[in-house]
Design an enzyme around this catalytic site. Structure first.
Site, mmCIF file in Angstrom:
data_model
loop_
_atom_site.group_PDB
_atom_site.id
_atom_site.type_symbol
_atom_site.label_atom_id
_atom_site.label_comp_id
_atom_site.label_asym_id
_atom_site.label_seq_id
_atom_site.Cartn_x
_atom_site.Cartn_y
_atom_site.Cartn_z
ATOM 1 N N CYS A 89 0.840 -1.198 0.000
ATOM 2 C CA CYS A 89 0.000 0.000 0.000
ATOM 3 C C CYS A 89 0.880 1.255 0.000
ATOM 4 O O CYS A 89 2.026 1.212 0.411
ATOM 5 C CB CYS A 89 -0.872 0.021 1.242
ATOM 6 S SG CYS A 89 -1.845 -1.474 1.413
ATOM 7 N N ARG A 134 3.297 1.783 -8.167
ATOM 8 C CA ARG A 134 3.493 0.613 -7.301
ATOM 9 C C ARG A 134 2.434 -0.464 -7.537
ATOM 10 O O ARG A 134 2.585 -1.579 -7.070
ATOM 11 C CB ARG A 134 3.397 1.036 -5.826
ATOM 12 C CG ARG A 134 4.460 2.008 -5.399
ATOM 13 C CD ARG A 134 4.003 2.790 -4.188
ATOM 14 N NE ARG A 134 3.698 1.947 -3.062
ATOM 15 C CZ ARG A 134 4.471 1.808 -1.998
ATOM 16 N NH1 ARG A 134 5.601 2.465 -1.935
ATOM 17 N NH2 ARG A 134 4.119 1.042 -1.010
ATOM 18 N N TRP A 149 -3.200 -2.250 -1.833
ATOM 19 C CA TRP A 149 -2.914 -3.523 -2.504
ATOM 20 C C TRP A 149 -3.443 -4.558 -1.533
ATOM 21 O O TRP A 149 -2.866 -4.791 -0.468
ATOM 22 C CB TRP A 149 -1.404 -3.640 -2.724
ATOM 23 C CG TRP A 149 -0.933 -4.976 -3.193
ATOM 24 C CD1 TRP A 149 -0.460 -5.995 -2.425
ATOM 25 C CD2 TRP A 149 -0.865 -5.445 -4.533
ATOM 26 N NE1 TRP A 149 -0.113 -7.064 -3.213
ATOM 27 C CE2 TRP A 149 -0.341 -6.765 -4.498
ATOM 28 C CE3 TRP A 149 -1.201 -4.890 -5.771
ATOM 29 C CZ2 TRP A 149 -0.142 -7.515 -5.651
ATOM 30 C CZ3 TRP A 149 -1.000 -5.643 -6.909
ATOM 31 C CH2 TRP A 149 -0.477 -6.944 -6.852
ATOM 32 N N ASN A 199 -0.080 0.963 5.986
ATOM 33 C CA ASN A 199 0.664 0.095 5.085
ATOM 34 C C ASN A 199 1.358 -0.936 5.962
ATOM 35 O O ASN A 199 2.089 -0.570 6.875
ATOM 36 C CB ASN A 199 1.707 0.943 4.324
ATOM 37 C CG ASN A 199 2.632 0.101 3.473
ATOM 38 O OD1 ASN A 199 2.322 -1.052 3.169
ATOM 39 N ND2 ASN A 199 3.757 0.662 3.080
ATOM 40 N N GLY A 200 1.102 -2.218 5.730
ATOM 41 C CA GLY A 200 1.739 -3.245 6.549
ATOM 42 C C GLY A 200 0.756 -4.351 6.879
ATOM 43 O O GLY A 200 -0.308 -4.457 6.255
ATOM 44 N N GLU A 244 16.305 -22.090 -11.873
ATOM 45 C CA GLU A 244 15.864 -20.708 -11.716
ATOM 46 C C GLU A 244 16.991 -19.727 -12.056
ATOM 47 O O GLU A 244 16.760 -18.697 -12.689
ATOM 48 C CB GLU A 244 15.349 -20.502 -10.278
ATOM 49 C CG GLU A 244 14.894 -19.102 -9.926
ATOM 50 C CD GLU A 244 13.767 -18.558 -10.785
ATOM 51 O OE1 GLU A 244 13.183 -19.306 -11.585
ATOM 52 O OE2 GLU A 244 13.486 -17.346 -10.688
ATOM 53 N N LYS A 277 16.645 -16.910 -14.952
ATOM 54 C CA LYS A 277 16.848 -15.477 -14.718
ATOM 55 C C LYS A 277 17.874 -14.931 -15.698
ATOM 56 O O LYS A 277 17.689 -13.875 -16.289
ATOM 57 C CB LYS A 277 17.328 -15.201 -13.285
ATOM 58 C CG LYS A 277 16.314 -15.327 -12.183
ATOM 59 C CD LYS A 277 15.251 -14.264 -12.146
ATOM 60 C CE LYS A 277 14.066 -14.690 -12.945
ATOM 61 N NZ LYS A 277 12.964 -15.316 -12.304
ATOM 62 N N GLU A 295 16.477 -14.791 -19.370
ATOM 63 C CA GLU A 295 15.400 -13.846 -19.690
ATOM 64 C C GLU A 295 15.845 -12.390 -19.667
ATOM 65 O O GLU A 295 15.324 -11.589 -20.422
ATOM 66 C CB GLU A 295 14.145 -14.089 -18.838
ATOM 67 C CG GLU A 295 14.241 -13.817 -17.389
ATOM 68 C CD GLU A 295 12.961 -14.185 -16.630
ATOM 69 O OE1 GLU A 295 11.862 -13.987 -17.150
ATOM 70 O OE2 GLU A 295 13.080 -14.659 -15.486
ATOM 71 N N HIS A 339 25.369 -37.255 -19.103
ATOM 72 C CA HIS A 339 24.482 -38.075 -19.937
ATOM 73 C C HIS A 339 24.154 -37.389 -21.266
ATOM 74 O O HIS A 339 23.136 -37.680 -21.875
ATOM 75 C CB HIS A 339 23.202 -38.410 -19.167
ATOM 76 C CG HIS A 339 23.476 -39.231 -17.944
ATOM 77 N ND1 HIS A 339 23.926 -40.526 -18.000
ATOM 78 C CD2 HIS A 339 23.426 -38.917 -16.633
ATOM 79 C CE1 HIS A 339 24.112 -40.983 -16.778
ATOM 80 N NE2 HIS A 339 23.822 -40.021 -15.924
ATOM 81 N N LYS A 399 4.451 -9.836 -18.004
ATOM 82 C CA LYS A 399 4.409 -10.140 -16.572
ATOM 83 C C LYS A 399 3.380 -11.217 -16.266
ATOM 84 O O LYS A 399 3.541 -11.992 -15.340
ATOM 85 C CB LYS A 399 4.100 -8.854 -15.788
ATOM 86 C CG LYS A 399 4.239 -8.974 -14.291
ATOM 87 C CD LYS A 399 5.695 -9.093 -13.865
ATOM 88 C CE LYS A 399 5.854 -9.534 -12.429
ATOM 89 N NZ LYS A 399 7.151 -10.140 -12.145
HETATM 90 C C1 F6R Z 1 10.059 -15.624 -14.879
HETATM 91 C C2 F6R Z 1 8.625 -15.484 -14.645
HETATM 92 C C3 F6R Z 1 7.721 -16.490 -15.246
HETATM 93 C C4 F6R Z 1 6.516 -16.757 -14.334
HETATM 94 C C5 F6R Z 1 5.488 -17.650 -15.051
HETATM 95 C C6 F6R Z 1 4.333 -18.022 -14.139
HETATM 96 O O1 F6R Z 1 10.798 -14.624 -14.251
HETATM 97 O O2 F6R Z 1 8.192 -14.552 -14.026
HETATM 98 O O3 F6R Z 1 8.386 -17.674 -15.529
HETATM 99 O O4 F6R Z 1 6.969 -17.370 -13.164
HETATM 100 O O5 F6R Z 1 4.992 -16.974 -16.170
HETATM 101 O O6 F6R Z 1 3.706 -16.888 -13.671
HETATM 102 P P1 F6R Z 1 2.751 -16.908 -12.411
HETATM 103 O O7 F6R Z 1 3.590 -17.202 -11.213
HETATM 104 O O8 F6R Z 1 2.148 -15.538 -12.375
HETATM 105 O O9 F6R Z 1 1.733 -17.988 -12.643
#
Ligand code: F6R
Length: 597
Positions: free
Chosen positions: A2, A27, A71, A97-98, A470, A474, A477, A493, A592
């Site tokens: 928030c 935000r 939020w 906020n919190g 992971e 990262k 991407e 293998h 996103k």
């Molecule tokens: C990578 C990333 C994606 C999401 C994937 C699932 O940095 O953000 O791999 O993890 O698209 O997204 P959610 O968690 O929103 O279902």
């Protein structure tokens, strides 16, 4: 997360508050509101955008007020749950906020004493507590009310007939903006920058009294001197809190969001906690529990398998939500858990519906209240990461892990001593991450090195195998370097064919039962002339002998090594991408939230 704002001065408060709320829109939020002190207190609030609310609010006469962007964490985003919240008499209005960990207990006590609540939020207890303790001294009433509150907060209190705003913080940020015959208070700097660049940062536990004439800051009941800072950032810089990218800001927020997430789970007696969901009871028989997710959330699910199997001994099946939909047999365990930051990933939603239709009890772990996932699920556990703006998931992944740890550890009833140790270790994680984040030179050096290559392997075993996946995700991407995460034992293998001096290998070591095998894997890789960057626990003196470069991470109980290692790899990816000049917060071709199958 928030946003909160407050104004007191000689100008009309309404336009100043709305402008501040617009400055906090970056935000992310789902509802908003303002309160102005005129003869009494007038509140306008609603779900939706600040712009819509601004158009609907008539002119309100008043030179003091507070505002909020919400939020949702407790209660869906709607008009009633939006802030500001008031006490029964409507005399005190509060923005918060919190998270208040003990709000259920406080609410029960206040209701028994005759207070009437209208929202589902944790925040509403604060104005009621202030009403309860008010004896003509607002500052005293707020200080007394906050003694009852467990959790974290930044609050601003507006009271009818009072010339001061009272603000306080514990765990969540709060600043005061200094003006000429006017003062401002806000959760972050961008909210006040159009009006002033003179700012005072409150410290944890501080209570500020803000009036037209000036400000006072109280610490432990005593007035303390304050130091004014000049902000030289633009509004855009300030929105990133001075960090170059949202991703870096979000990486640095991890200790705080982990603390926020734990507040709802751990009791204040240091060694115990209460699981909101008891996995052992829910599962009931020996059929595997199924975890469903995509992308980074899938990696969290893979870590979850290690945690749940190790701590609870329940068998776990982990499925890519994007694949499980093609299996003839849908998940048929007693319980299915979907993990999704956005709550809107199309493949995950479809897998959830199939699991539910097959009779599973469906739990969602998501960061977005009122998301589609939370509506489909029978039970929801919210991660408390706040909005994540960088496209690459960072802090949302860390809190997914924390929820999985909490679910497993707090469902564990066998050995009280081991339970107490694990809870203690969970509590110490944020501090250890702070240490890691405060010294990034080694990681930056390795990033500078990786930036010159076009293909990188990440290897790990056990709980750190998903962290290798992971780390690779990262890196690819945001830096556009081809990267592959591998179970270290699998390289030989097939992928060995690719290893050579142009394919660096990042090897993740933990001093568990995988350690010796990992050292052997590093030697095998070195024998193929591939450069090795090792990620190892502080004090590990063996690894330097075999690896070309070493990134040291704080030592933790081995069950938690995934958390510290992933933060180090997020930083490695970030600085590599930065070195290559990539658009880190908005990588090409990615969104996103992936709402198509
Ligand atoms: C990578 C990333 C994606 C999401 C994937 C699932 O940095 O953000 O791999 O993890 O698209 O997204 P959610 O968690 O929103 O279902």
């Amino acid at each position: 997360m928030c946003g909160i704002v407050g104004y007191v001065g000689y100008r009309q408060a309404q336009p100043i508050l709305f402008n501040s709320l617009f400055r906090l829109e970056y935000r992310g939020y789902d509802s908003c509101g303002i309160a102005i002190a005129d003869n009494g207190i007038t509140v306008y609030k609603d779900a939706g955008k600040v712009g819509n609310l601004e158009k609907r609010v008539p002119h309100l006469e008043g030179t003091a007020g507070i505002g909020h962007t919400r939020w949702a964490t407790h209660g869906e985003p709607n008009q009633i749950n939006a802030h500001p919240h008031c006490d029964c008499s409507g005399r005190f209005a509060v923005v918060h906020n919190g998270i208040i960990g003990n709000y259920r207990l406080l609410k029960k006590q206040l209701i028994a004493e005759g207070h009437r609540f209208i929202s589902e939020t944790d925040s509403e207890v604060i104005p009621h507590l202030i009403e309860k303790y008010y004896r003509g001294d607002l500052e005293g009433a707020v200080a007394t009310a906050l003694k009852d509150v467990e959790g974290c907060y930044a609050i601003i209190v507006l009271a009818a007939g009072e010339s001061d705003l009272v603000a306080a913080r514990k765990g969540n940020p709060l600043i005061i903006g200094i003006g000429d015959r006017e003062n401002f208070v806000a959760s972050d700097v961008p909210a006040v920058l159009d009006d002033t660049n003179r700012v005072v940062y409150l410290e944890d536990g501080d209570l500020g009294v803000i009036s037209t004439a000036g400000i006072r800051i109280m610490r432990d009941g005593r007035e303390v001197a304050w130091e004014e800072k000049k902000i030289l950032w633009s509004v855009e810089d300030a929105q990133r809190a001075g960090y170059e990218h949202f991703m870096l800001k979000e990486i640095h927020e991890q200790p705080r969001v982990i603390r926020d997430t734990l507040i709802g789970w751990l009791s204040s007696d240091e060694s115990s906690g209460e699981s909101l969901v008891d996995l052992t009871k829910m599962q009931g028989d020996i059929r595997p529990l199924t975890l469903l997710a995509c992308g980074t959330s899938y990696h969290a699910a893979l870590v979850g398998r290690y945690i749940i199997e190790k701590v609870l001994g329940i068998p776990v099946r982990v499925e890519l939500a994007s694949e499980v939909n093609y299996y003839d047999r849908p998940p048929d365990g007693a319980v299915a858990i979907a993990i999704t930051q956005s709550g809107e990933t199309a493949d995950t939603l479809r897998a959830m519906k199939r699991a539910k239709a097959a009779g599973c009890l469906l739990l969602a772990i998501t960061n977005v209240m009122d998301s589609s996932a939370s509506r489909i699920a029978d039970e929801v556990v919210y991660t408390r990461a706040g909005p994540e703006i960088g496209v690459a998931a960072t802090k949302s992944f860390a809190v997914q892990l924390i929820i999985l740890y909490s679910l497993a550890i707090l469902s564990y009833k066998v050995d009280a001593r081991r339970l107490a140790d694990l809870v203690m270790e969970l509590r110490q994680l944020p501090e250890k991450l702070e240490r890691l984040l405060s010294d990034k030179d080694g990681i930056k050096e390795c990033a500078g090195y990786l930036a010159g290559y076009e293909s990188v392997f990440f290897i790990g075993r056990g709980i750190n195998y998903p962290i290798a996946l992971e780390g690779a995700l990262k890196l690819k991407e945001i830096s556009y370097i081809h990267a592959e995460g591998y179970a270290a034992g699998e390289l030989k293998h097939g992928s060995f064919a690719l290893l050579g001096e142009n394919t660096p290998v990042v090897a993740i070591l933990a001093r568990d039962n995988t350690y010796q095998a990992m050292l052997s894997n590093i030697k095998e890789v070195k024998a193929r002339k591939a450069p090795v960057i090792a990620l190892a626990e502080e004090g590990d003196d063996n690894v330097g002998e075999f690896a070309d470069m070493v990134i040291s991470v704080p030592a933790v109980d081995l069950l938690f090594s995934a958390v510290v290692n992933v933060v180090a790899l997020q930083l490695l990816a970030y600085y590599t991408a930065r070195e290559r000049g990539c658009p880190i917060d908005t990588p090409r071709n990615l969104a996103k939230s992936v709402t198509v199958e």
